[in-house]
Design a protein around this motif. Structure first.
Motif, short mmCIF file in Angstrom:
data_model
loop_
_atom_site.label_atom_id
_atom_site.label_comp_id
_atom_site.label_asym_id
_atom_site.label_seq_id
_atom_site.Cartn_x
_atom_site.Cartn_y
_atom_site.Cartn_z
N ASN A 217 116.09 85.98 26.26
CA ASN A 217 115.58 86.26 25.00
C ASN A 217 114.72 85.22 24.67
O ASN A 217 114.89 84.01 24.99
CB ASN A 217 116.65 86.51 24.06
CG ASN A 217 116.05 86.73 22.68
OD1 ASN A 217 115.65 86.26 21.89
ND2 ASN A 217 116.46 88.38 22.50
N LYS A 218 113.43 85.46 23.89
CA LYS A 218 112.54 84.36 23.44
C LYS A 218 113.22 83.36 22.35
O LYS A 218 112.61 82.18 22.22
CB LYS A 218 111.24 85.03 22.94
CG LYS A 218 111.50 85.90 21.71
CD LYS A 218 110.36 86.56 21.00
CE LYS A 218 110.80 87.12 19.65
NZ LYS A 218 109.51 87.54 19.18
N LEU A 219 114.31 83.73 21.89
CA LEU A 219 114.86 83.02 20.95
C LEU A 219 115.71 81.71 21.54
O LEU A 219 116.28 80.89 20.91
CB LEU A 219 115.71 83.70 19.81
CG LEU A 219 114.80 84.58 18.85
CD1 LEU A 219 115.62 85.35 17.83
CD2 LEU A 219 113.90 83.96 18.22
N SER A 220 116.21 81.80 22.78
CA SER A 220 117.15 81.20 23.57
C SER A 220 116.04 79.85 24.04
O SER A 220 115.02 79.98 24.84
CB SER A 220 117.59 81.70 24.72
OG SER A 220 118.71 81.04 25.27
N LEU A 221 116.32 78.59 23.59
CA LEU A 221 115.48 77.62 23.99
C LEU A 221 115.78 76.81 25.35
O LEU A 221 115.22 75.92 25.45
CB LEU A 221 115.43 76.68 22.79
CG LEU A 221 115.10 77.10 21.57
CD1 LEU A 221 115.35 76.02 20.30
CD2 LEU A 221 113.52 77.72 21.52
N GLY A 222 117.07 77.36 25.93
CA GLY A 222 117.19 76.67 27.21
C GLY A 222 118.66 76.54 27.18
O GLY A 222 119.40 76.52 26.37
N THR A 223 119.22 76.33 28.59
CA THR A 223 120.59 76.06 28.99
C THR A 223 120.62 74.49 29.45
O THR A 223 119.73 74.32 30.44
CB THR A 223 121.30 77.05 29.76
OG1 THR A 223 121.14 78.42 29.21
CG2 THR A 223 122.58 76.61 30.19
#
Length: 404
Positions: A217-223
């Motif tokens: 998702n575009k709102l997920s900034l990374g893991t």
């Protein structure tokens, strides 16, 4: 259609219409607090400011719906939106996979409470849940919000299920030092998905089957993965061997988390603070900006709409996992500072061992959020659905950022 007690008004629950209901829904949202912070006589209220359409909080869910409650009077000639409810359906691990519905954002105008509006909205949403095959419905509320708890447990048949902790930390005006002994590696979404599925899907409650949709998702900034420096032959994304090799020869201790950008969907605002509290908070910010090298703790501007980054998918293992989670939280703090966020938050099981490593301010946090659950299959009486509601809590839960 149900008559409001003691009046000639009737409550009509129907699907939200963006063209005609948007402004009225926004007005009800503006009147309703979504939480409280502080304690004693210094109790403050928390309010939500949605960005865009009121359905924006549901756009990222696989299946969702919004209902409004409309009060009709004078034979239907006068109509007023007095409440709304949002709901979504997804498949999660329990630990076996089950189709789960979540009630998000039940709001009733303060002038129309204790009139059965909330219960009617819940029943309307549950009907849609059943029509779409949901096996369970659950709701998160404050443990000390007696009207909300009574509505769900006494009127709607829900039972108290889990009491996770919401841990909140302000974002300072200075960067926080990340433990130099921790190597932080950013994982690609495919590697993050593989790691989550192999290590957490069978041991973590509420783990979403569509974890790939969350991570992409575009709102997920990374893991981000943290390992002790020198414990592995890799300490950067360039030398990362991939999830297979990592899991086959993982270090004694490691930790992982992902970051979700809530500030693109909604902003929060703390209300009810005195001038003295606001002045003290402003002073801490001024000192922090003037002398960033002193690393003074400061209270961000939370008395106006502010942004939030949510940390999800927290996990790891080993004796040093809590310390590595702490390093990842500080790394996320700096990411939030760069992004103009005021607060970093997460929610974890009350028995989560990694909880000890999560930095937070007690005054801003909630030691016991309350999740209530209802087995929708009971209403069919066919015994086809296992009873998750009676299961003991596990050590870890996966809090889906789409539900925030």
């Amino acid at each position: 259609m149900a008559a409001a007690e003691g009046s000639h008004e009737v409550v009509v629950v129907r699907e939200y219409d963006r063209k005609t209901d948007r402004r009225a829904v926004e007005e009800v949202e503006e009147m309703c607090q979504v939480g409280r912070t502080g304690n004693g006589k210094h109790r403050l209220s928390l309010h939500t400011h949605l960005l865009g359409d009121p359905m924006s909080r549901l756009r990222n869910s696989p299946a969702s719906r919004m209902l409004v409650a409309e009060m009709a009077a004078d034979g239907g000639a006068r109509r007023q939106v007095v409440g709304m409810i949002r709901g979504c359906i997804k498949t999660v691990a329990s630990p076996m996979f089950a189709k789960l519905a979540y009630i998000l954002g039940l709001r009733v105008s303060p002038s129309h409470r204790r009139m059965g509006v909330g219960a009617k909205l819940v029943r309307g949403m549950e009907e849609w849940f059943r029509q779409n095959g949901a096996e369970y419905s659950y709701i998160a509320t404050e443990n000390d919000n007696r009207p909300s708890v009574n509505l769900f447990t006494k009127k709607c048949g829900y039972s108290k299920f889990r009491t996770p902790a919401i841990l909140v930390h302000p974002v300072f005006a200075h960067r926080v030092r990340v433990d130099a002994g921790a190597a932080v590696i950013r994982l690609g979404s495919a590697d993050a998905e593989a790691l989550y599925r192999r290590r957490f899907s069978s041991t973590t409650e509420f783990f979403p089957r569509d974890i790939d949709a969350v991570l992409n998702n575009k709102l997920s900034l990374g893991t981000f993965l943290a390992v002790p420096k020198g414990s592995t032959p890799y300490d950067s994304a360039e030398s990362w061997p991939g999830p297979d090799e990592f899991l086959a020869a993982r270090p004694e201790s490691w930790a992982v988390l992902s970051v979700w950008n809530c500030m693109e969907v909604f902003r929060l605002e703390v209300r009810g603070a005195s001038r003295v509290i606001k002045a003290l908070a402003r002073t801490t910010r001024l000192l922090d900006r003037a002398f960033p090298w002193l690393h003074l703790p400061s209270v961000p501007e939370v008395f106006r709409p502010f942004g939030l980054h949510f940390l999800y998918g927290l996990g790891g293992e080993g004796p040093g996992a809590a310390a590595l989670i702490r390093a990842l939280c500080w790394f996320s703090h700096n990411l939030a500072m760069d992004g103009g966020c005021s607060v970093v938050a997460t929610e974890v099981s009350c028995g989560e061992p990694l909880r000890l490593g999560i930095p937070h301010w007690k005054r801003l946090s909630c030691a016991e959020d309350l999740w209530c659950i209802k087995r929708l299959g009971d209403d069919y009486g066919d015994g086809s659905v296992g009873d998750w509601t009676k299961s003991p809590p596990g050590l870890s839960i996966f809090v889906d950022p789409r539900d925030i």
